[in-house]
Design an enzyme around this catalytic site. Structure first.
Site, PDB file in Angstrom:
ATOM      1  CB  ILE A 143       3.529   3.107  -9.983  1.00 25.56           C
ATOM      2  CG1 ILE A 143       3.685   2.535 -11.364  1.00 25.56           C
ATOM      3  CG2 ILE A 143       4.720   3.956  -9.578  1.00 25.56           C
ATOM      4  CD1 ILE A 143       3.644   3.571 -12.483  1.00 25.56           C
ATOM      5  CG  HIS A 176       0.029  11.096  -1.849  1.00 25.69           C
ATOM      6  ND1 HIS A 176       0.580  12.259  -2.335  1.00 25.69           N
ATOM      7  CD2 HIS A 176       1.077  10.296  -1.498  1.00 25.69           C
ATOM      8  CE1 HIS A 176       1.904  12.163  -2.280  1.00 25.69           C
ATOM      9  NE2 HIS A 176       2.237  10.995  -1.765  1.00 25.69           N
TER      10      HIS A 176
END
Ligand code: 5GP
Ligand code: ZN
Length: 114
Positions: free
Chosen positions: A32, A100
């Protein structure tokens, strides 16, 4: 699935994400707040908080994530130079506690990281 985990919510479809790859084990979506022209996060569907929480059972999964990073880099034309990063733990910069791997590419990158 961990109740209040942001990336579990993305995996579950409760929070939208700009997906670039998915299969039965992992998901890849655009960060993002991109730090490079290509900035993708690759996450397992199953909740593992950090690399320290991964175990022998996750060996294949972790390898799959790295080989997928290579594929996404190639698809996006950055196979000549890219970075794959896992921040493990708060002092290393981890802010979302669902493991991640950042795939960054498309600009020159310095070393060592800040
Ligand atoms: P970390 O700091 O844990 O290594 O990386 C977490 C990353 O998740 C950051 O780069 C941050 O920009 C990204 N991120 C945080 N919230 C969201 C979100 O809601 N959607 C997406 N796509 N990325 C997010
Ligand atoms: Zn999670």
């Amino acid at each position: 699935m961990s109740e209040d985990c942001l990336f579990c919510k993305i995996v579950g479809g409760q929070i939208p994400a700009d997906l670039v790859y998915e299969d039965e084990r992992i998901l890849a979506f655009r960060d993002i707040s991109p730090q490079a022209p290509l900035h993708v996060l690759i996450v397992p569907r199953k909740h593992v908080a950090t690399l320290n929480d991964a175990d022998e059972q996750d060996r294949e999964l972790l390898g799959h994530i790295l080989l997928t990073a290579k594929g996404i880099a190639a698809e996006n034309g950055v196979q000549g130079g890219y970075r794959v990063v896992n921040n493990c733990g708060e002092p290393a910069g981890q802010s979302v506690f669902h493991i991640h791997f950042h795939l960054l590419g498309g600009r020159p990158m310095g070393w060592p990281p800040g």
